[in-house]
Design a protein around this motif. Structure first.
Motif, PDB file in Angstrom:
ATOM      1  N   GLU A   1      22.340   1.690   3.743  1.00 52.81           N
ATOM      2  CA  GLU A   1      23.564   1.744   2.953  1.00 52.81           C
ATOM      3  C   GLU A   1      23.940   0.311   2.577  1.00 52.81           C
ATOM      4  OE1 GLU A   1      28.184   3.215   3.418  1.00 52.81           O
ATOM      5  OE2 GLU A   1      26.743   3.686   4.972  1.00 52.81           O
ATOM      6  N   VAL A   2      24.118   0.062   1.299  1.00 50.71           N
ATOM      7  CA  VAL A   2      24.470  -1.266   0.826  1.00 50.71           C
ATOM      8  C   VAL A   2      25.915  -1.244   0.361  1.00 50.71           C
ATOM      9  CG1 VAL A   2      23.960  -3.076  -0.866  1.00 50.71           C
ATOM     10  CG2 VAL A   2      22.099  -1.715   0.106  1.00 50.71           C
ATOM     11  N   LEU A   3      26.708  -2.149   0.918  1.00 51.20           N
ATOM     12  CA  LEU A   3      28.111  -2.265   0.541  1.00 51.20           C
ATOM     13  C   LEU A   3      28.345  -3.661  -0.013  1.00 51.20           C
ATOM     14  CD1 LEU A   3      29.649  -0.700   3.764  1.00 51.20           C
ATOM     15  CD2 LEU A   3      29.181   0.456   1.608  1.00 51.20           C
ATOM     16  N   GLN A   4      29.294  -3.770  -0.919  1.00 49.80           N
ATOM     17  CA  GLN A   4      29.591  -5.066  -1.511  1.00 49.80           C
ATOM     18  C   GLN A   4      31.068  -5.367  -1.330  1.00 49.80           C
ATOM     19  OE1 GLN A   4      28.159  -5.450  -5.491  1.00 49.80           O
ATOM     20  NE2 GLN A   4      29.255  -7.339  -5.864  1.00 49.80           N
ATOM     21  N   PHE A   5      31.372  -6.596  -0.948  1.00 45.49           N
ATOM     22  CA  PHE A   5      32.748  -7.021  -0.714  1.00 45.49           C
ATOM     23  C   PHE A   5      33.022  -8.290  -1.500  1.00 45.49           C
ATOM     24  CE2 PHE A   5      31.306  -4.682   2.970  1.00 45.49           C
ATOM     25  CZ  PHE A   5      32.327  -3.776   3.155  1.00 45.49           C
ATOM     26  N   SER A   6      34.269  -8.466  -1.896  1.00 45.95           N
ATOM     27  CA  SER A   6      34.660  -9.668  -2.627  1.00 45.95           C
ATOM     28  C   SER A   6      34.977 -10.829  -1.698  1.00 45.95           C
ATOM     29  CB  SER A   6      35.877  -9.378  -3.511  1.00 45.95           C
ATOM     30  OG  SER A   6      35.555  -8.410  -4.478  1.00 45.95           O
ATOM     31  N   TYR A   7      35.421 -10.510  -0.481  1.00 51.55           N
ATOM     32  CA  TYR A   7      35.859 -11.545   0.449  1.00 51.55           C
ATOM     33  C   TYR A   7      35.214 -11.348   1.814  1.00 51.55           C
ATOM     34  CZ  TYR A   7      39.380 -12.111  -3.139  1.00 51.55           C
ATOM     35  OH  TYR A   7      40.006 -12.303  -4.352  1.00 51.55           O
ATOM     36  N   MET A   8      34.966 -12.476   2.497  1.00 50.55           N
ATOM     37  CA  MET A   8      34.379 -12.414   3.838  1.00 50.55           C
ATOM     38  C   MET A   8      35.265 -11.611   4.778  1.00 50.55           C
ATOM     39  SD  MET A   8      32.669 -16.091   4.762  1.00 50.55           S
ATOM     40  CE  MET A   8      34.118 -17.045   4.372  1.00 50.55           C
ATOM     41  N   SER A   9      36.569 -11.756   4.650  1.00 52.60           N
ATOM     42  CA  SER A   9      37.484 -11.048   5.548  1.00 52.60           C
ATOM     43  C   SER A   9      37.368  -9.542   5.366  1.00 52.60           C
ATOM     44  CB  SER A   9      38.922 -11.513   5.327  1.00 52.60           C
ATOM     45  OG  SER A   9      39.322 -11.288   3.990  1.00 52.60           O
ATOM     46  N   GLU A  10      37.182  -9.072   4.139  1.00 48.55           N
ATOM     47  CA  GLU A  10      36.995  -7.632   3.886  1.00 48.55           C
ATOM     48  C   GLU A  10      35.707  -7.145   4.542  1.00 48.55           C
ATOM     49  OE1 GLU A  10      36.872  -7.128  -0.312  1.00 48.55           O
ATOM     50  OE2 GLU A  10      39.061  -7.170  -0.535  1.00 48.55           O
ATOM     51  N   GLU A  11      34.659  -7.922   4.406  1.00 47.35           N
ATOM     52  CA  GLU A  11      33.380  -7.560   5.009  1.00 47.35           C
ATOM     53  C   GLU A  11      33.495  -7.515   6.528  1.00 47.35           C
ATOM     54  OE1 GLU A  11      28.688  -8.963   4.915  1.00 47.35           O
ATOM     55  OE2 GLU A  11      30.188 -10.127   3.825  1.00 47.35           O
ATOM     56  N   ALA A  12      34.131  -8.530   7.096  1.00 51.44           N
ATOM     57  CA  ALA A  12      34.292  -8.594   8.548  1.00 51.44           C
ATOM     58  C   ALA A  12      35.126  -7.422   9.052  1.00 51.44           C
ATOM     59  CB  ALA A  12      34.935  -9.920   8.934  1.00 51.44           C
ATOM     60  N   ASP A  13      36.211  -7.096   8.351  1.00 49.63           N
ATOM     61  CA  ASP A  13      37.047  -5.957   8.753  1.00 49.63           C
ATOM     62  C   ASP A  13      36.268  -4.647   8.689  1.00 49.63           C
ATOM     63  OD1 ASP A  13      39.185  -7.664   9.186  1.00 49.63           O
ATOM     64  OD2 ASP A  13      40.151  -7.224   7.254  1.00 49.63           O
TER      65      ASP A  13
ATOM     66  N   ALA B   1      37.673 -10.656  13.213  1.00 49.73           N
ATOM     67  CA  ALA B   1      37.892  -9.226  12.975  1.00 49.73           C
ATOM     68  C   ALA B   1      37.629  -8.411  14.243  1.00 49.73           C
ATOM     69  CB  ALA B   1      37.002  -8.737  11.831  1.00 49.73           C
ATOM     70  N   LEU B   2      36.605  -8.788  15.003  1.00 53.22           N
ATOM     71  CA  LEU B   2      36.302  -8.083  16.255  1.00 53.22           C
ATOM     72  C   LEU B   2      37.426  -8.290  17.274  1.00 53.22           C
ATOM     73  CD1 LEU B   2      32.491  -8.871  16.606  1.00 53.22           C
ATOM     74  CD2 LEU B   2      33.544  -6.731  15.842  1.00 53.22           C
ATOM     75  N   ILE B   3      37.951  -9.503  17.344  1.00 52.51           N
ATOM     76  CA  ILE B   3      39.063  -9.781  18.259  1.00 52.51           C
ATOM     77  C   ILE B   3      40.277  -8.940  17.869  1.00 52.51           C
ATOM     78  CG2 ILE B   3      40.741 -11.547  18.936  1.00 52.51           C
ATOM     79  CD1 ILE B   3      38.383 -13.596  18.706  1.00 52.51           C
ATOM     80  N   GLN B   4      40.604  -8.944  16.586  1.00 50.00           N
ATOM     81  CA  GLN B   4      41.768  -8.191  16.113  1.00 50.00           C
ATOM     82  C   GLN B   4      41.609  -6.691  16.362  1.00 50.00           C
ATOM     83  OE1 GLN B   4      42.782  -8.965  12.048  1.00 50.00           O
ATOM     84  NE2 GLN B   4      44.666  -7.787  12.151  1.00 50.00           N
TER      85      GLN B   4
END
Length: 81
Positions: free
Chosen positions: A23-35, A70-73
């Motif tokens: 599955e390939v997903l695309q994100f605009s921001y690193m924070s979105e990807e990390a979340d 993101a893992l901590i949160q």
């Protein structure tokens, strides 16, 4: 055809059958990807997957801090190895 002429030829194979498609997903921001990564890990753990059976492999080291935050949160236990 391989670019390296001195490379030993080999055929890659698996004894296992076909698995789930990638599955390939695309994100605009690193924070979105990390979340999204943290959320997916949480979903898998909630469905019975053991924490130690989950790994995150990333291509760019600059993603590591965003993923860690993101893992901590999300209160996902993790180790960096």
């Amino acid at each position: 055809m391989a670019q390296d002429q001195s490379r030993i030829p080999k055929t890659l194979y698996t004894r296992k059958g076909a698995g789930q498609p990638v599955e390939v997903l695309q994100f605009s921001y690193m924070s979105e990807e990390a979340d999204a990564i943290a959320a997916e890990i949480g979903r898998r753990a909630a469905s019975g997957c053991a924490w130690h059976d989950i790994a995150v492999i990333y291509r760019q080291n600059r993603l590591s801090r965003a993923i860690e935050e993101a893992l901590i949160q999300a209160r996902v236990p993790y180790e960096i190895g």
